[in-house]
Design an enzyme around this catalytic site. Structure first.
Site, PDB file in Angstrom:
ATOM      1  N   GLU A   1       0.866  -1.149  -0.003  1.00 10.68           N
ATOM      2  CA  GLU A   1      -0.060  -0.006  -0.076  1.00 10.68           C
ATOM      3  C   GLU A   1       0.939   1.108   0.057  1.00 10.68           C
ATOM      4  O   GLU A   1       0.594   2.149  -0.826  1.00 10.68           O
ATOM      5  CB  GLU A   1      -0.854  -0.004   1.347  1.00 10.68           C
ATOM      6  CG  GLU A   1      -1.758  -1.273   1.243  1.00 10.68           C
ATOM      7  CD  GLU A   1      -1.196  -2.262   2.176  1.00 10.68           C
ATOM      8  OE1 GLU A   1      -1.944  -2.814   3.177  1.00 10.68           O
ATOM      9  OE2 GLU A   1       0.220  -2.487   1.796  1.00 10.68           O
TER      10      GLU A   1
ATOM     11  N   TRP B   1      19.795 -39.925 -12.790  1.00 10.90           N
ATOM     12  CA  TRP B   1      18.662 -39.103 -12.449  1.00 10.90           C
ATOM     13  C   TRP B   1      17.391 -39.865 -12.956  1.00 10.90           C
ATOM     14  O   TRP B   1      17.248 -40.439 -14.074  1.00 10.90           O
ATOM     15  CB  TRP B   1      18.688 -37.908 -13.091  1.00 10.90           C
ATOM     16  CG  TRP B   1      19.870 -37.012 -12.652  1.00 10.90           C
ATOM     17  CD1 TRP B   1      20.981 -36.863 -13.202  1.00 10.90           C
ATOM     18  CD2 TRP B   1      20.034 -36.430 -11.183  1.00 10.90           C
ATOM     19  NE1 TRP B   1      22.036 -35.977 -12.483  1.00 10.90           N
ATOM     20  CE2 TRP B   1      21.455 -35.628 -11.268  1.00 10.90           C
ATOM     21  CE3 TRP B   1      19.249 -36.034 -10.250  1.00 10.90           C
ATOM     22  CZ2 TRP B   1      21.730 -34.867 -10.294  1.00 10.90           C
ATOM     23  CZ3 TRP B   1      19.643 -35.370  -9.251  1.00 10.90           C
ATOM     24  CH2 TRP B   1      21.008 -34.654  -9.034  1.00 10.90           C
TER      25      TRP B   1
ATOM     26  N   THR C   1      20.149 -39.088   2.097  1.00  9.40           N
ATOM     27  CA  THR C   1      20.233 -38.343   1.186  1.00  9.40           C
ATOM     28  C   THR C   1      21.394 -37.689   0.866  1.00  9.40           C
ATOM     29  O   THR C   1      22.205 -37.537  -0.195  1.00  9.40           O
ATOM     30  CB  THR C   1      19.068 -37.395   0.936  1.00  9.40           C
ATOM     31  OG1 THR C   1      17.853 -38.050   1.051  1.00  9.40           O
ATOM     32  CG2 THR C   1      19.173 -36.291  -0.126  1.00  9.40           C
TER      33      THR C   1
ATOM     34  N   ASP D   1      23.419 -38.863  -2.090  1.00  7.77           N
ATOM     35  CA  ASP D   1      23.285 -38.110  -3.348  1.00  7.77           C
ATOM     36  C   ASP D   1      24.388 -36.862  -3.252  1.00  7.77           C
ATOM     37  O   ASP D   1      24.435 -36.217  -4.331  1.00  7.77           O
ATOM     38  CB  ASP D   1      21.719 -37.761  -3.222  1.00  7.77           C
ATOM     39  CG  ASP D   1      20.756 -38.664  -3.733  1.00  7.77           C
ATOM     40  OD1 ASP D   1      21.530 -39.735  -4.074  1.00  7.77           O
ATOM     41  OD2 ASP D   1      19.602 -38.354  -3.357  1.00  7.77           O
TER      42      ASP D   1
END
Length: 353
Positions: free
Chosen positions: A53, A171, A197, A201
């Site tokens: 605003e 992948w 993970t 990875d």
């Protein structure tokens, strides 16, 4: 189409320009209209900056006198990092305010609109309410529950596998889906992964474009290596490693001893911890055990499942540790949507609570 919808839709578009930049504040857009024409536009650029605003009113200057203000979220009526927007609206001489949705913050939540009405300003609210409530789902969750909004992301085959039995996972989805996922990260305050993970990875957890995002690692037994990629080039204060053992001091991160729940890091405790530090949204990126644990404890607010047109057969399940004894105990998603990204399908939905 009614002009009110056109102007509010434009305010919605403006609000989205603050995506990923305003937390812990909501995204807000504003449009000033006078004599049937837009005279100024504004949006909330970043936390601590002018609210939408005020941004629009400053651009309009004296032209704002007698104008109508369209704003996606109820103007604030209290002092925080910035002065109340209601004061700026009164000072500018706005004659009418049309609001998309109320601010769930108990300091506002309709109080600001009642104040403006008492000052003689015409007020309407509810235009595009559902869409604009959805816009700030993370803020709404955090401000009402004091914990982050949790999105669980899965990249899997059609038969629900995220890795081969030997752990190979890179992948499964296409380049297009991975690029989309990296850009998606920009909209979150934090990314959460489990230690498996990190070990298998070794992700960097980068965002596109680059952004200081918090990295959350659940490491029950303190296995993380100081050479993990997600630690490289990241400020120690941006990495939270929760473990159930004594704190290691050779890791450049915030090492936090957390309570356990059924032998795993207590996710409910972790989310409360993060919410207290103004982290309003968390993206769970892996692995299957973390997602399963979060689902088991009803801590997932939204699911994003990338399904590649591939069938693996035997492999690691995308959700582990969550069990449905009957069909009636399965988690069903509501408000589902489907998008094609490259050769993959993105399924989004909200677990029914």
């Amino acid at each position: 189409m009614n002009n009110d919808f056109i102007y509010m839709n434009r305010a919605w578009e403006l609000a989205l320009q603050g995506w990923g930049r305003t937390s812990p504040n909501p995204m807000v857009g504003a449009v000033l209209v006078k004599n049937g024409k837009i005279i100024a536009e504004g949006f909330h650029h970043y936390c601590g900056g002018d609210h939408a605003e005020v941004d629009a009113l400053k651009k309009a200057g004296s032209k704002a006198l007698g104008a109508t203000l369209y704003v996606t979220l109820e103007p604030c009526g209290h002092s925080g990092r910035t002065p109340p927007c209601t004061e700026a609206i009164l000072k500018a001489g706005i004659k009418k305010v049309i609001v998309g949705t109320l601010d769930p913050n108990r300091l506002n939540n309709g109080k600001s609109l009642k104040f403006l009405q008492r000052q003689g300003i015409d007020v309407e609210q509810g235009l595009l309410r559902d869409e604009l409530t959805h816009l700030n789902e993370a803020f709404n969750c955090w401000i009402t529950t004091a914990r982050p909004f949790v999105t669980a992301k899965i990249a899997q085959t059609l038969d629900g596998k995220i890795a081969c039995l030997n752990g190979e996972s890179q992948w499964i989805t296409s380049n297009a889906a991975r690029d989309y996922a990296h850009r998606l990260r920009f909209g979150f305050d934090a990314i959460m992964v489990g230690i498996n993970t990190v070990v298998h990875d070794n992700p960097q957890l980068r965002t596109l474009p680059s952004k200081r995002v918090k990295k959350i690692i659940l490491d029950t037994h303190g296995k993380i290596s100081p050479r993990a990629k997600l630690l490289q080039g990241t400020a120690p204060e941006d990495v939270f490693i929760f473990n159930g053992k004594s704190v290691r001091h050779n890791i450049k991160a915030q090492m936090i001893k957390a309570p356990l729940y059924n032998g795993k890091i207590d996710l409910k405790w972790v989310l409360k911890f993060l919410g207290e530090r103004e982290i309003t949204s968390v993206l769970i990126e892996g692995g299957g055990a973390v997602v399963g644990n979060a689902l088991q404890r009803n801590l997932v607010d939204k699911m994003m499942i990338y399904a590649a047109p591939k069938i693996m057969g035997e492999g690691l399940q995308s959700v582990r540790g969550f069990k449905s004894k009957t069909l009636g105990e399965m988690i069903c998603l509501k408000g589902t949507s489907f998008d094609k990204i490259g050769e993959d399908i993105l399924i989004q939905g909200y677990p029914k609570g």
